[in-house]
Design a protein around this motif. Structure first.
Motif, PDB file in Angstrom:
ATOM      1  N   TYR A 171       0.838  -1.207   0.000  1.00 43.55           N
ATOM      2  CA  TYR A 171       0.000   0.000   0.000  1.00 43.55           C
ATOM      3  C   TYR A 171       0.871   1.255   0.000  1.00 43.55           C
ATOM      4  O   TYR A 171       0.656   2.171  -0.788  1.00 43.55           O
ATOM      5  CB  TYR A 171      -0.933   0.001   1.212  1.00 43.55           C
ATOM      6  CG  TYR A 171      -1.659   1.318   1.368  1.00 43.55           C
ATOM      7  CD1 TYR A 171      -2.786   1.600   0.598  1.00 43.55           C
ATOM      8  CD2 TYR A 171      -1.189   2.296   2.240  1.00 43.55           C
ATOM      9  CE1 TYR A 171      -3.442   2.820   0.713  1.00 43.55           C
ATOM     10  CE2 TYR A 171      -1.834   3.514   2.362  1.00 43.55           C
ATOM     11  CZ  TYR A 171      -2.955   3.776   1.593  1.00 43.55           C
ATOM     12  OH  TYR A 171      -3.588   4.983   1.695  1.00 43.55           O
ATOM     13  N   TRP A 172       1.847   1.284   0.877  1.00 41.39           N
ATOM     14  CA  TRP A 172       2.741   2.444   0.942  1.00 41.39           C
ATOM     15  C   TRP A 172       3.416   2.685  -0.396  1.00 41.39           C
ATOM     16  O   TRP A 172       3.493   3.827  -0.855  1.00 41.39           O
ATOM     17  CB  TRP A 172       3.806   2.219   2.019  1.00 41.39           C
ATOM     18  CG  TRP A 172       3.474   2.847   3.325  1.00 41.39           C
ATOM     19  CD1 TRP A 172       2.693   2.321   4.319  1.00 41.39           C
ATOM     20  CD2 TRP A 172       3.891   4.126   3.795  1.00 41.39           C
ATOM     21  NE1 TRP A 172       2.617   3.189   5.371  1.00 41.39           N
ATOM     22  CE2 TRP A 172       3.351   4.310   5.077  1.00 41.39           C
ATOM     23  CE3 TRP A 172       4.682   5.132   3.247  1.00 41.39           C
ATOM     24  CZ2 TRP A 172       3.567   5.454   5.819  1.00 41.39           C
ATOM     25  CZ3 TRP A 172       4.898   6.278   3.992  1.00 41.39           C
ATOM     26  CH2 TRP A 172       4.338   6.431   5.264  1.00 41.39           C
ATOM     27  N   LEU A 173       3.935   1.644  -0.985  1.00 43.19           N
ATOM     28  CA  LEU A 173       4.673   1.816  -2.242  1.00 43.19           C
ATOM     29  C   LEU A 173       3.769   2.284  -3.372  1.00 43.19           C
ATOM     30  O   LEU A 173       4.181   3.086  -4.205  1.00 43.19           O
ATOM     31  CB  LEU A 173       5.379   0.518  -2.623  1.00 43.19           C
ATOM     32  CG  LEU A 173       6.612   0.217  -1.796  1.00 43.19           C
ATOM     33  CD1 LEU A 173       7.092  -1.198  -2.049  1.00 43.19           C
ATOM     34  CD2 LEU A 173       7.715   1.219  -2.090  1.00 43.19           C
ATOM     35  N   LYS A 174       2.562   1.803  -3.395  1.00 45.14           N
ATOM     36  CA  LYS A 174       1.647   2.197  -4.461  1.00 45.14           C
ATOM     37  C   LYS A 174       1.076   3.593  -4.241  1.00 45.14           C
ATOM     38  O   LYS A 174       0.882   4.353  -5.173  1.00 45.14           O
ATOM     39  CB  LYS A 174       0.528   1.169  -4.599  1.00 45.14           C
ATOM     40  CG  LYS A 174       1.020  -0.098  -5.259  1.00 45.14           C
ATOM     41  CD  LYS A 174      -0.062  -1.141  -5.326  1.00 45.14           C
ATOM     42  CE  LYS A 174       0.355  -2.393  -6.011  1.00 45.14           C
ATOM     43  NZ  LYS A 174       1.563  -3.023  -5.582  1.00 45.14           N
ATOM     44  N   GLN A 175       0.805   3.945  -2.993  1.00 43.89           N
ATOM     45  CA  GLN A 175       0.144   5.210  -2.703  1.00 43.89           C
ATOM     46  C   GLN A 175       1.108   6.348  -2.370  1.00 43.89           C
ATOM     47  O   GLN A 175       0.773   7.503  -2.556  1.00 43.89           O
ATOM     48  CB  GLN A 175      -0.838   5.036  -1.527  1.00 43.89           C
ATOM     49  CG  GLN A 175      -1.895   3.986  -1.767  1.00 43.89           C
ATOM     50  CD  GLN A 175      -2.786   4.309  -2.950  1.00 43.89           C
ATOM     51  OE1 GLN A 175      -3.143   5.455  -3.151  1.00 43.89           O
ATOM     52  NE2 GLN A 175      -3.112   3.309  -3.736  1.00 43.89           N
ATOM     53  N   ARG A 176       2.278   5.996  -1.852  1.00 42.18           N
ATOM     54  CA  ARG A 176       3.117   7.040  -1.289  1.00 42.18           C
ATOM     55  C   ARG A 176       4.578   6.891  -1.658  1.00 42.18           C
ATOM     56  O   ARG A 176       5.461   7.103  -0.820  1.00 42.18           O
ATOM     57  CB  ARG A 176       2.945   7.031   0.219  1.00 42.18           C
ATOM     58  CG  ARG A 176       1.476   7.218   0.626  1.00 42.18           C
ATOM     59  CD  ARG A 176       1.264   7.149   2.078  1.00 42.18           C
ATOM     60  NE  ARG A 176       1.873   8.314   2.724  1.00 42.18           N
ATOM     61  CZ  ARG A 176       1.861   8.505   4.024  1.00 42.18           C
ATOM     62  NH1 ARG A 176       1.271   7.656   4.814  1.00 42.18           N
ATOM     63  NH2 ARG A 176       2.441   9.565   4.544  1.00 42.18           N
ATOM     64  N   THR A 177       4.878   6.588  -2.894  1.00 45.40           N
ATOM     65  CA  THR A 177       6.256   6.366  -3.312  1.00 45.40           C
ATOM     66  C   THR A 177       7.147   7.561  -2.994  1.00 45.40           C
ATOM     67  O   THR A 177       8.256   7.403  -2.495  1.00 45.40           O
ATOM     68  CB  THR A 177       6.322   6.033  -4.823  1.00 45.40           C
ATOM     69  OG1 THR A 177       5.541   4.867  -5.048  1.00 45.40           O
ATOM     70  CG2 THR A 177       7.743   5.790  -5.276  1.00 45.40           C
ATOM     71  N   GLU A 178       6.680   8.740  -3.257  1.00 46.63           N
ATOM     72  CA  GLU A 178       7.495   9.926  -2.980  1.00 46.63           C
ATOM     73  C   GLU A 178       7.739  10.103  -1.489  1.00 46.63           C
ATOM     74  O   GLU A 178       8.836  10.492  -1.070  1.00 46.63           O
ATOM     75  CB  GLU A 178       6.863  11.177  -3.576  1.00 46.63           C
ATOM     76  CG  GLU A 178       6.979  11.247  -5.098  1.00 46.63           C
ATOM     77  CD  GLU A 178       8.423  11.085  -5.601  1.00 46.63           C
ATOM     78  OE1 GLU A 178       9.344  11.743  -5.070  1.00 46.63           O
ATOM     79  OE2 GLU A 178       8.626  10.280  -6.526  1.00 46.63           O
ATOM     80  N   ASP A 179       6.746   9.805  -0.670  1.00 48.93           N
ATOM     81  CA  ASP A 179       6.933   9.879   0.783  1.00 48.93           C
ATOM     82  C   ASP A 179       7.985   8.873   1.237  1.00 48.93           C
ATOM     83  O   ASP A 179       8.828   9.181   2.086  1.00 48.93           O
ATOM     84  CB  ASP A 179       5.622   9.604   1.517  1.00 48.93           C
ATOM     85  CG  ASP A 179       4.608  10.724   1.380  1.00 48.93           C
ATOM     86  OD1 ASP A 179       4.998  11.847   0.997  1.00 48.93           O
ATOM     87  OD2 ASP A 179       3.426  10.469   1.661  1.00 48.93           O
ATOM     88  N   VAL A 180       7.951   7.673   0.671  1.00 50.20           N
ATOM     89  CA  VAL A 180       8.921   6.647   1.030  1.00 50.20           C
ATOM     90  C   VAL A 180      10.328   7.122   0.675  1.00 50.20           C
ATOM     91  O   VAL A 180      11.251   7.031   1.486  1.00 50.20           O
ATOM     92  CB  VAL A 180       8.609   5.297   0.328  1.00 50.20           C
ATOM     93  CG1 VAL A 180       9.726   4.301   0.560  1.00 50.20           C
ATOM     94  CG2 VAL A 180       7.283   4.733   0.808  1.00 50.20           C
ATOM     95  N   ARG A 181      10.502   7.655  -0.520  1.00 52.01           N
ATOM     96  CA  ARG A 181      11.812   8.141  -0.955  1.00 52.01           C
ATOM     97  C   ARG A 181      12.327   9.228  -0.002  1.00 52.01           C
ATOM     98  O   ARG A 181      13.476   9.221   0.416  1.00 52.01           O
ATOM     99  CB  ARG A 181      11.733   8.680  -2.387  1.00 52.01           C
ATOM    100  CG  ARG A 181      13.085   9.076  -2.949  1.00 52.01           C
ATOM    101  CD  ARG A 181      12.996   9.791  -4.296  1.00 52.01           C
ATOM    102  NE  ARG A 181      11.941   9.374  -5.147  1.00 52.01           N
ATOM    103  CZ  ARG A 181      12.061   8.514  -6.161  1.00 52.01           C
ATOM    104  NH1 ARG A 181      13.228   7.979  -6.419  1.00 52.01           N
ATOM    105  NH2 ARG A 181      11.030   8.207  -6.908  1.00 52.01           N
ATOM    106  N   ARG A 182      11.462  10.169   0.370  1.00 49.42           N
ATOM    107  CA  ARG A 182      11.860  11.259   1.258  1.00 49.42           C
ATOM    108  C   ARG A 182      12.240  10.725   2.645  1.00 49.42           C
ATOM    109  O   ARG A 182      13.263  11.102   3.203  1.00 49.42           O
ATOM    110  CB  ARG A 182      10.723  12.278   1.383  1.00 49.42           C
ATOM    111  CG  ARG A 182      11.041  13.472   2.289  1.00 49.42           C
ATOM    112  CD  ARG A 182       9.853  14.400   2.457  1.00 49.42           C
ATOM    113  NE  ARG A 182       8.590  13.752   2.763  1.00 49.42           N
ATOM    114  CZ  ARG A 182       8.278  13.211   3.956  1.00 49.42           C
ATOM    115  NH1 ARG A 182       9.123  13.262   4.952  1.00 49.42           N
ATOM    116  NH2 ARG A 182       7.100  12.635   4.143  1.00 49.42           N
ATOM    117  N   ILE A 183      11.444   9.808   3.189  1.00 46.35           N
ATOM    118  CA  ILE A 183      11.723   9.250   4.515  1.00 46.35           C
ATOM    119  C   ILE A 183      13.045   8.491   4.522  1.00 46.35           C
ATOM    120  O   ILE A 183      13.861   8.639   5.435  1.00 46.35           O
ATOM    121  CB  ILE A 183      10.557   8.344   4.982  1.00 46.35           C
ATOM    122  CG1 ILE A 183       9.332   9.207   5.304  1.00 46.35           C
ATOM    123  CG2 ILE A 183      10.962   7.490   6.175  1.00 46.35           C
ATOM    124  CD1 ILE A 183       8.048   8.416   5.476  1.00 46.35           C
TER     125      ILE A 183
END
Length: 193
Positions: A171-183
């Motif tokens: 879910y995170w990867l599909k919905q929030r890829t940019e957030d994951v990269r920043r974190i």
């Protein structure tokens, strides 16, 4: 296309899994379906492998299959193919032909480019901490101890929590890829300071 979350547990008494380690549990869940857990201690490794392989072949006979896992490319596929062949469930050529028809999605490999092409800091536990999702219950290193002690319920708990981790991370990867990269980048910057 059917989407299936997959986790394979092996009896690996060494520091790292080895070629001959037997598969003791397979957990899989279709998106929108229920979690299935196949347990070697209730039947045999061959029975568990046959049941899962028959499930896959049945799905492949009428639709495309996407399997989602964590480190599935370097572990689960190899373990499954090896043990299917060693247990005479099918010929190696047939296993290869069936497996190459599956779309394998490895969430660890999806994180790799977001983490500046480094695997450092990408264990399931570290990712869960960074993304504030529930981490898998128990460590993979504890599985042999649980198996030897007949604490099979703990192996099932671990497997179920791995599947939940896969679903949350997916879910995170599909919905929030940019957030994951920043974190991930923030954590690396703090570590360098």
């Amino acid at each position: 296309m059917v989407f299936v979350y997959l986790d394979v547990e092996t009896y690996s008494p060494h520091d790292e899994p080895r070629f001959g380690d037997k598969i003791i549990a397979i957990g899989y869940e279709e998106v929108g379906g229920k979690l299935e857990v196949l347990k070697e201690w209730e039947s045999s490794e061959k029975t568990v492998l046959s049941e899962f392989y028959n499930y896959l072949r049945g799905k492949l006979s009428y639709e495309k299959v996407r399997i989602i896992g964590f480190n599935v490319l370097m572990f689960d596929i190899i373990a499954l193919a090896t043990r299917l062949y060693r247990n005479s469930v099918d010929e190696l050529e047939n296993i290869f032909q069936n497996f190459k028809r599956i779309y394998w999605e490895d969430l660890l490999r999806c994180l790799y480019p977001l983490n500046k092409f480094s695997f450092k800091g990408l264990s399931a536990e570290e990712i869960a901490d960074k993304l504030k999702i529930e981490k898998p219950k128990y460590s993979n290193k504890e599985i042999c101890k649980f198996y030897d002690g007949h604490e099979y319920g703990k192996i099932v708990e671990h497997l179920k929590s791995d599947i939940k981790f896969l679903k949350d991370l997916s879910y995170w990867l599909k919905q929030r890829t940019e957030d994951v990269r920043r974190i991930l980048e923030e954590k690396k910057t703090k570590q360098r300071l």
